[in-house]
Write an enzyme that holds these catalytic residues in place. Structure first.
Site, short mmCIF file in Angstrom:
data_model
loop_
_atom_site.label_atom_id
_atom_site.label_comp_id
_atom_site.label_asym_id
_atom_site.label_seq_id
_atom_site.Cartn_x
_atom_site.Cartn_y
_atom_site.Cartn_z
N LYS A 58 1.00 -1.10 0.11
CA LYS A 58 0.14 -0.03 0.15
C LYS A 58 0.80 1.33 -0.13
O LYS A 58 1.97 1.11 0.41
CB LYS A 58 -1.04 -0.19 1.33
CG LYS A 58 -0.22 -0.13 2.52
CD LYS A 58 -1.18 -0.51 3.79
CE LYS A 58 -0.15 -0.30 5.17
NZ LYS A 58 -1.05 -0.84 6.12
N ARG A 154 -10.98 -0.97 13.85
CA ARG A 154 -10.52 0.15 12.84
C ARG A 154 -11.48 -0.21 11.44
O ARG A 154 -12.60 0.22 11.47
CB ARG A 154 -9.19 0.01 12.59
CG ARG A 154 -8.52 1.06 11.82
CD ARG A 154 -7.27 0.92 11.71
NE ARG A 154 -6.69 -0.04 10.97
CZ ARG A 154 -5.41 -0.47 10.54
NH1 ARG A 154 -4.32 0.57 10.75
NH2 ARG A 154 -5.08 -1.32 9.85
N TYR A 276 18.16 28.36 10.70
CA TYR A 276 16.89 29.03 10.99
C TYR A 276 16.72 28.89 12.65
O TYR A 276 16.67 28.05 13.16
CB TYR A 276 15.69 28.61 10.49
CG TYR A 276 15.54 28.83 8.98
CD1 TYR A 276 15.50 30.42 8.65
CD2 TYR A 276 15.35 28.03 8.05
CE1 TYR A 276 15.51 30.48 7.22
CE2 TYR A 276 15.04 28.15 7.00
CZ TYR A 276 15.19 29.62 6.42
OH TYR A 276 15.11 29.77 5.20
N MET A 324 13.94 23.53 4.47
CA MET A 324 13.54 22.97 3.26
C MET A 324 14.18 22.02 2.29
O MET A 324 14.06 20.71 1.93
CB MET A 324 12.60 23.98 2.40
CG MET A 324 11.65 23.31 1.11
SD MET A 324 10.84 24.31 0.32
CE MET A 324 9.67 25.29 1.35
C1 LIG Z 1 -0.43 -2.00 6.75
C2 LIG Z 1 -1.10 -3.42 7.16
C3 LIG Z 1 -0.30 -4.31 7.03
C4 LIG Z 1 1.19 -4.50 7.15
O1 LIG Z 1 1.77 -4.09 8.33
P1 LIG Z 1 3.31 -3.99 8.81
O2 LIG Z 1 3.49 -3.50 10.04
O3 LIG Z 1 3.90 -2.87 7.84
O4 LIG Z 1 4.01 -5.29 8.44
C5 LIG Z 1 -0.80 -5.78 7.27
N1 LIG Z 1 -2.36 -5.53 7.39
C6 LIG Z 1 -3.18 -4.51 7.33
C7 LIG Z 1 -4.56 -4.71 7.41
C8 LIG Z 1 -2.61 -3.42 7.02
O5 LIG Z 1 -3.30 -2.41 7.13
#
Ligand SMILES: *Cc1c(COP(=O)(O)O)cnc(C)c1O
Length: 384
Positions: A58, A154, A276, A324
């Protein structure tokens, strides 16, 4: 398996900064080691030999580039991918370029996405019974996964919906459920009692739906041991070299490194300040290098006065605020002579320390690494 390589070797191999009149402006590079990502994937398989290892890609493979990483993982044997959005699924499908794989979309079944799901052969993850009914109405033949919420609160079927489905499993008749899954809330804290509770709840679901492959563990879950492995693993962070449970040993190798060139060097006298807000003040003579990378590249402003880079094995602390496009580092203790163009390395094996110094987690700054970087993908191993 591909041998692991140290950050130092990675940088040495890639060093191209030789002083030379014709040189272009030195620019920071983001180096992503596909062979290391493959060897991290192989490690997941070794840790859980009885399970299939999927890969979570993702958010553009945690910001690192799904187009390059998805095929590398497929070449390492991965046949199951997970994304959050339909669009990410389409990108993963395109990146696979015909290699066979199942791609699951975590964010639920949304009927308007149906043409896209069909076209890219994506499998929705059903998160509530209403979505199951919509799927039955509109696309009963579309393979899907069922997500049960066992304590994260969730996504996924909550406790009442879970009980309702267990009491009336006929609601799944003629639906092509390829996977049942749940997600751990505290896998990075092995002693938290919620882990065992979620495991117990997920086992009950599994018993109610025998024969459907079950998936519980993200990266940290894999490290909780065989009880948590079930049939399919869903690691993300571990593949990219993050430490799944900070403070606990991790077998995974860093796969991401920033190699940013020094633009200018100056000597500080006691009392001089840097950057800064003049938030760093020298109390002794210091030599500092101004480096061409900043928060526009994803080096978080919170790394100021706390994070560090490396030249060879020597740590060079970040002095003052991150700007930046620029960062100041203290090179007083570096033995070799540093000239403009010399690379300073960030992240690599320091990824969790850096996250700590910015009061965040490595996940967050990985996905924020900027688009301005010249991205270099170190080649993957050969296809298996
Ligand atoms: C992001 C996610 C994972 C992967 O999690 P990691 O901690 O990066 O291994 C697995 N399952 C779900 C449902 C997720 O949202």
């Amino acid at each position: 398996m591909v041998p692991a390589r140290s950050s130092a070797t990675l940088i040495r191999d890639l060093k191209t900064h030789t002083p030379d009149e014709t040189r272009a402006e030195p620019a920071p590079r983001l180096i992503i080691d596909l062979a290391t990502i493959q060897s991290n994937y192989a490690k997941i398989r070794e840790l859980a030999p009885g399970a299939d290892a999927g890969a979570v890609v993702k958010a553009n493979a945690y910001g690192l580039g799904a187009t390059e990483i998805v095929p590398a993982l497929a070449d390492a044997g991965c046949r199951t991918f997970y994304v959050a959005h339909t669009q990410e699924g389409r990108e993963a499908r395109a990146a696979l370029a015909g290699r066979p794989a199942d791609i699951y979309v975590f964010n639920g079944f949304w009927p308007a996405e149906l043409p896209a799901l069909r076209e890219a052969e994506l499998f929705p993850v059903i998160n509530e019974l209403a979505q199951l009914e919509q799927l039955r109405d509109q696309a009963p033949d579309l393979p899907c996964a069922l997500h049960f919420d066992t304590g994260m609160n969730r996504l996924g079927l909550g406790p009442e919906e879970t009980d309702a489905l267990i009491a009336d499993p006929a609601r799944l008749d003629a639906i092509d459920v390829r996977q049942i899954m749940s997600h751990l809330a505290c896998a990075d804290e092995p002693v938290y009692p919620l882990n065992a509770l979620q495991l117990k709840r997920f086992r009950r679901v599994r018993e109610a739906f025998p024969g459907i492959p079950a998936s519980l563990s993200n990266s940290a879950g894999v490290l909780l041991g065989p009880d948590y492995h079930f049939d399919v693993l869903r690691p993300g962070l571990a593949l990219y070299g993050g430490v799944p449970a900070p403070g606990h040993d991790s077998p995974f190798e860093p796969a991401v490194e920033i190699d940013a060139p020094v633009l200018q060097i100056r000597e500080l006298r006691p009392g001089d300040t840097v950057g800064y807000g003049a938030t760093f003040q020298a109390d002794s003579p210091r030599r500092i290098a101004t480096v061409a990378a900043g928060y526009a590249d994803g080096l978080l402003r919170a790394f100021g006065n706390g994070g560090y880079g490396r030249i060879g094995e020597t740590r060079v602390p970040i002095l003052g605020r991150v700007s930046m496009d620029l960062i100041g580092v203290d090179i007083t203790d570096v033995a070799e002579t540093i000239a403009p163009g010399h690379p300073v390395c960030f992240l690599g094996g320091d990824i969790e320390d850096m996250a700590d110094s910015a009061a965040t987690i490595s996940y967050e700054f990985l996905v924020r690494l900027g688009l301005r970087f010249h991205r270099i993908y170190k080649p993957a191993a050969e296809r298996r």
